[in-house]
Design an enzyme around this catalytic site. Structure first.
Site, PDB file in Angstrom:
ATOM      1  N   CYS A   1       0.811  -1.225   0.000  1.00 58.33           N
ATOM      2  CA  CYS A   1       0.000   0.000   0.000  1.00 58.33           C
ATOM      3  C   CYS A   1       0.843   1.272   0.000  1.00 58.33           C
ATOM      4  O   CYS A   1       0.318   2.359  -0.266  1.00 58.33           O
ATOM      5  CB  CYS A   1      -0.948   0.006   1.186  1.00 58.33           C
ATOM      6  SG  CYS A   1      -1.844  -1.532   1.355  1.00 58.33           S
TER       7      CYS A   1
ATOM      8  N   HIS B   1      -3.522   6.816   3.259  1.00 59.98           N
ATOM      9  CA  HIS B   1      -3.896   5.537   2.651  1.00 59.98           C
ATOM     10  C   HIS B   1      -5.266   5.137   3.201  1.00 59.98           C
ATOM     11  O   HIS B   1      -5.497   5.185   4.406  1.00 59.98           O
ATOM     12  CB  HIS B   1      -2.835   4.483   2.991  1.00 59.98           C
ATOM     13  CG  HIS B   1      -3.246   3.093   2.655  1.00 59.98           C
ATOM     14  ND1 HIS B   1      -3.877   2.773   1.474  1.00 59.98           N
ATOM     15  CD2 HIS B   1      -3.144   1.933   3.344  1.00 59.98           C
ATOM     16  CE1 HIS B   1      -4.142   1.481   1.461  1.00 59.98           C
ATOM     17  NE2 HIS B   1      -3.708   0.951   2.586  1.00 59.98           N
TER      18      HIS B   1
ATOM     19  N   ASN C   1     -10.305  -0.599   0.576  1.00 61.39           N
ATOM     20  CA  ASN C   1      -8.848  -0.461   0.555  1.00 61.39           C
ATOM     21  C   ASN C   1      -8.333  -0.993  -0.787  1.00 61.39           C
ATOM     22  O   ASN C   1      -8.425  -2.192  -1.058  1.00 61.39           O
ATOM     23  CB  ASN C   1      -8.266  -1.262   1.723  1.00 61.39           C
ATOM     24  CG  ASN C   1      -6.747  -1.222   1.759  1.00 61.39           C
ATOM     25  OD1 ASN C   1      -6.098  -0.756   0.823  1.00 61.39           O
ATOM     26  ND2 ASN C   1      -6.180  -1.727   2.835  1.00 61.39           N
TER      27      ASN C   1
END
Ligand code: UT7
Length: 311
Positions: free
Chosen positions: A112, A236, A266
């Protein structure tokens, strides 16, 4: 002159999977997912759309948005942990799909944090004048490594791509400071086994809350700025509670944090650029705004930067 963003593009699959849809196929609830994560729905790509296809759609748009053609690109960096194949890289596949020149192309595996790693790598080549235009893509087809029998992870992830063309921007704009890091000893908390994502949610949560806050504060200080100078925080999009913790650490108001987790879940390497492009498209982020982007992910890895928006 500094390295900044000249144009952006995105791709999200058409198929929307809501929490209610998930309730029907696993032991979970819309209420649990919303309150524990902030997610309401996510996009899932169909079987005929692989990672490189999503990367291509986003990249084509980014190049056009920058007012360039594929022939103008000097380097391709693709941040992903869900490539079509272990090799050739998505970046090489993308070079071919775009009809770019025989320029260098490689994938970056930092989960990520990958897009921040990509932007910082691009900045080095732009600053030292090796390359003029670097294409950085964050793309994931996480649905293909999601264990739909594991409710602890299956409800979290989505598929998407977002791309930026980076190059020199005018004085005072672009990337002002950055920080990258990794702690391989935490690899056991978030990884892919032979097939699926495996995660110790609580350990990742604790790490993320600590690291996101710390890195965000560090890059603001490194840029010689104060917390009150920040216009928008783009964390994020992993879990609203983790995002909130970093916002509180930076002491910025709720409406100054870009939030897209409710509609995409996500999306790993694409989450930060996807949030950025949506906020720009919606007119929220404007020329000259000071942005803090911060991410964390498997590795464990982390990365943050400050960026003055505009060319
Ligand atoms: O990009 C980086 C990727 N990873 C992350 O960002 C993950 C970071 N961690 C998190 O976001 C959170 O730890 C989760 C959202 C994954 C989990 O939230 P939590 O508040 O830490 O919950 P928990 O794991 O402590 O589980 C609490 C309860 C458990 O039940 P018991 O043992 O209390 O009876 C779980 O079995 O919630 C249960 N649970 C669920 N219930 C309904 C776990 N997943 C679900 C689910 N639906 N999907």
């Amino acid at each position: 002159m500094s390295a900044g963003i000249l144009g952006m593009g995105k791709f999200v699959p058409e198929r929307v999977v809501t929490n209610i849809d998930l309730e029907k196929v696993m032991d979970t609830s819309d209420e649990w997912i919303r309150t524990r994560t902030g997610i309401e729905e996510r996009r899932i790509a169909d079987d005929n759309t692989n990672t490189s296809d999503m990367a291509f759609a986003a990249a084509e748009q980014a190049i056009k948005n920058a007012g360039l053609t594929a022939k103008d690109i000097d380097l391709i960096l693709v941040a992903t942990v869900t490539p079509d194949h272990p090799f050739p890289s998505v970046a090489c596949m993308l070079q071919d799909k775009l009809g770019a020149r025989h320029i260098p192309a490689m994938d970056i595996s930092a989960a990520c944090s990958g897009f921040i790693y990509g932007m910082v790598t691009a900045k080095q080549f732009i600053d030292n004048r090796t390359f003029q235009h670097v294409l950085v893509v964050g793309v994931e087809k996480l649905s293909k490594i999601t264990d739909w029998d594991d409710r602890g992870t299956a409800v979290l992830f989505g598929d998407a791509a977002a791309a930026a063309v980076m190059g020199q921007v005018s004085d005072g704009k672009g990337i002002l400071s950055f920080e990258l890091g990794a702690d391989g000893s935490g690899g056991k908390y978030l990884y892919q086994d032979d097939r699926f994502i495996k995660m110790n949610g609580r350990e990742v949560f604790k790490f993320a809350v600590r690291q996101m806050g710390e890195s965000a504060v560090n890059v603001v200080e490194k840029a010689g700025l104060k917390k009150e100078d920040i216009d928008y925080l783009i964390p994020h999009q992993a879990n609203i509670r983790i995002m909130e913790a970093s916002r509180e650490r930076l002491e910025i108001p709720e409406d100054k944090m870009i939030k897209t987790i409710q509609k995409y879940g996500n999306t790993s390497a694409s989450s930060i650029p996807l949030a950025l492009i949506d906020a720009v498209e919606e007119g929220q982020i404007k020329d000259g705004d000071l942005l803090v982007m911060v991410g964390f992910g498997g590795g464990l890895t982390w990365g943050a930067l400050t960026l003055k928006w505009g060319k």
